[in-house]
Design a protein around this motif. Structure first.
Motif, short mmCIF file in Angstrom:
data_model
loop_
_atom_site.label_atom_id
_atom_site.label_comp_id
_atom_site.label_asym_id
_atom_site.label_seq_id
_atom_site.Cartn_x
_atom_site.Cartn_y
_atom_site.Cartn_z
N ARG A 143 -8.55 -4.77 7.28
CA ARG A 143 -7.98 -6.11 7.51
C ARG A 143 -8.95 -7.22 7.09
O ARG A 143 -8.52 -8.37 6.89
N ASN A 144 -10.24 -6.89 6.97
CA ASN A 144 -11.21 -7.89 6.51
C ASN A 144 -11.10 -8.13 5.00
O ASN A 144 -11.66 -9.10 4.49
N PHE A 145 -10.41 -7.23 4.30
CA PHE A 145 -10.14 -7.39 2.87
C PHE A 145 -8.67 -7.77 2.72
O PHE A 145 -7.81 -6.94 2.46
N LYS A 146 -8.40 -9.05 2.93
CA LYS A 146 -7.03 -9.52 3.10
C LYS A 146 -6.11 -9.18 1.93
O LYS A 146 -4.95 -8.83 2.15
N PRO A 147 -6.53 -9.30 0.65
CA PRO A 147 -5.60 -8.94 -0.42
C PRO A 147 -5.14 -7.49 -0.34
O PRO A 147 -3.96 -7.21 -0.57
N MET A 148 -6.03 -6.57 -0.01
CA MET A 148 -5.58 -5.18 0.12
C MET A 148 -4.72 -5.01 1.36
O MET A 148 -3.70 -4.32 1.33
N ALA A 149 -5.15 -5.59 2.47
CA ALA A 149 -4.38 -5.46 3.71
C ALA A 149 -2.94 -5.92 3.51
O ALA A 149 -2.00 -5.30 4.01
N SER A 150 -2.74 -7.00 2.75
CA SER A 150 -1.39 -7.51 2.53
C SER A 150 -0.58 -6.64 1.58
O SER A 150 0.65 -6.75 1.53
N SER A 151 -1.25 -5.75 0.84
CA SER A 151 -0.54 -4.87 -0.09
C SER A 151 -0.03 -3.60 0.57
O SER A 151 0.76 -2.87 -0.03
#
Length: 525
Positions: A143-151
């Motif tokens: 979740r700290n890596f927002k672009p991946m978390a949103s994918s």
């Protein structure tokens, strides 16, 4: 799923659990199970089944002990019983230190970056999630890596145990409701409202686009878009059943040849018997039968005394005729090393094949393993397998039992003892590349080397630096320092050498190595 708290020496473990090959199974006799006191209801059920049908393959025995609905180790729910942690039977790496799960999460972030930072269609998949600790640490990190978390569209947990599924739901979803779906169950993660989906078989994890109904009760597929599955299997393959075989000299030409089946021994025709005798050395399956009851006079009984034993089948079995023939590795041993013992896990090979197909699509020579699997236009995703076993040799005599952090006979207290075996990493790699032309395999590498390449020391130092000078500071520092070092230590009670890591990634022609396997993080992708 089985690291014990006192991991004192590989040789001691092997010697404690080494199989004892008795007389050929045809000579075994035992009394009625009604006349004997069995340690568990499952032990009695197993004895009755063997009495009715004859000695059973080791794989069948293991499957019953671990997943039977009558007191299976993982599938039964008993008050006050927990397989994991200090109060259970064994402890796993995620339970030892949060840093382990954090680094696994970062590894998948690195793969996501290297594969073009996909903005949708990403799935996280864990096979055998235990109590959910590893996935919880991974999601908290990602979740700290927002672009991946949103994918991430969904998290899939491949879990057959209702009791463990409940524990995973409480940790990952809290009070969120859980509902049934066409492939299992579903709830919502406490991290970013990502759907958490439980299914009993990885073949139900889709490779095409999955759309969720508003009630979350139904699922539909759109195969116009490939999925990007990031799959982790931590201490999963060591719990899958194995078949064991021992090579024997060829029988005399004038002997009557038979084949052993669940309905008994059946003679071969004269021509088939002669052909069988001329083949040379042959494989015989190691099968399980009840052990003789212990003496009742002048001795004290023990719950950990073996109630079952391995015997050598007196005739070929269907498994002995085809399983050792699936790989040149086994055929070479038969001709070069008479009297050898080998272990083969068909379920492990099937899982490795399905994982490879989800990442790389099916090879032209194979067919999809389920209706959810399709030929991918572009291979994507990655799998990380962490377990213990030899780097390249075939496991032998590796079956072990663990109960309350102690080594016990794997043939005692069925359903109460955890069973595990060494993983044949080379066999997994062969199965993966044979199943899909779109994948390549890296490793195995020692867990210690993998975690150090991922930055375990630096992460542990960060945690140590955040500890304030309160009354528990010294104890917390010692706990963190001891935990991360145990994960990489190559000797004593350390897990750095015995445990291995293997990666399955999209085929690149050898131009890109994953981080932890000789490669670096590709931040430019």
């Amino acid at each position: 799923m089985r690291s014990i708290i006192s991991y004192q020496g590989r040789n001691a473990l092997r010697n404690a659990s080494r199989w004892k090959c008795r007389a050929p199974c045809a000579a075994i006799r035992w009394s009625s199970s009604e006349d004997r006191q069995w340690s568990t209801p499952l032990a009695k059920q197993l004895s009755e089944a063997i009495t009715a049908t004859g000695p059973t393959p080791l794989a069948s025995f293991m499957r019953m002990c671990l997943t039977s609905d009558v007191g299976g180790y993982y599938t039964s729910k008993q008050d006050g019983r927990d397989q994991f942690g200090q109060k259970g039977d064994f402890i796993t790496s995620p339970e030892i230190s949060q840093v382990f799960g954090e680094l696994i999460g970062i590894w998948f972030v690195a793969e996501w970056m290297a594969q073009g930072r996909k903005s949708k269609g990403v799935e996280l998949v864990e096979i055998g999630p235990g109590r959910g600790t590893l996935m919880d640490d991974m999601l908290r990190t990602i979740r700290n890596f927002k672009p991946m978390a949103s994918s991430i569209e969904a998290v899939y947990l491949v879990e057959a145990s209702p009791a463990l599924r409940e524990a995973q739901k409480q940790l990952l979803c809290g009070d969120a409701p859980i509902t049934e779906t066409s492939i299992g169950h579903q709830s919502i993660s406490k991290y970013a409202n990502i759907p958490i989906i439980w299914t009993e078989n990885i073949r139900f994890v889709p490779s095409g686009k999955f759309l969720y109904g508003t009630s979350r009760h139904h699922l539909t597929r759109d195969l116009d878009q490939d999925k990007t599955p990031f799959i982790v299997a931590h201490e999963f393959f060591d719990a899958l059943p194995i078949h064991a075989f021992q090579s024997i000299p060829p029988p005399p030409l004038n002997s009557e040849s038979t084949i052993q089946t669940p309905t008994g021994s059946h003679p071969l025709s004269p021509s088939a018997a002669k052909k069988e005798a001329q083949k040379g050395p042959q494989w015989r399956e190691m099968v399980v039968s009840p052990a003789p009851p212990p003496p009742t006079v002048g001795t004290s009984s023990s719950d950990s005394a073996p109630e079952f034993q391995l015997t050598l089948s007196s005739a070929p079995t269907p498994h002995s005729l085809y399983l050792p023939a699936i790989s040149p590795r086994y055929r070479a041993i038969l001709s070069q090393a008479p009297g050898s013992v080998i272990e083969i896990s068909p379920e492990s090979l099937a899982y490795a094949s399905t994982i490879a197909t989800l990442i790389g699509g099916s090879s032209s020579s194979t067919t999809p393993s389920s209706t959810f699997t399709s030929a991918k236009r572009t291979p994507s995703g990655a799998a990380l397998i962490l377990d213990y076993g030899p780097s390249s040799t075939i496991p032998i005599n590796s079956l072990r039992g663990i109960h309350k952090h102690k080594h016990v006979s794997p043939f005692s207290m069925p359903g109460l003892v955890d069973l595990s075996v060494d993983v044949d990493f080379t066999a997994l790699a062969e199965a993966a590349v044979n199943a899909s032309e779109g994948v390549e395999v890296h490793g195995p590498v020692e867990q210690g080397a993998f975690l150090q390449a991922m930055g375990i020391k630096e992460r542990a130092e960060m945690l140590l630096g955040k500890i304030k000078g309160d009354t528990d500071a010294d104890e917390n520092r010692k706990r963190i320092d001891t935990a991360w070092k145990r994960l990489i230590d190559r000797g004593g009670s350390g897990m750095g050498k015995v445990y291995k890591a293997m990666a399955i990634v999209p085929e690149s022609g050898g131009t890109r190595k994953p981080v932890g396997f000789g490669g670096d993080v590709d931040s430019s992708a």
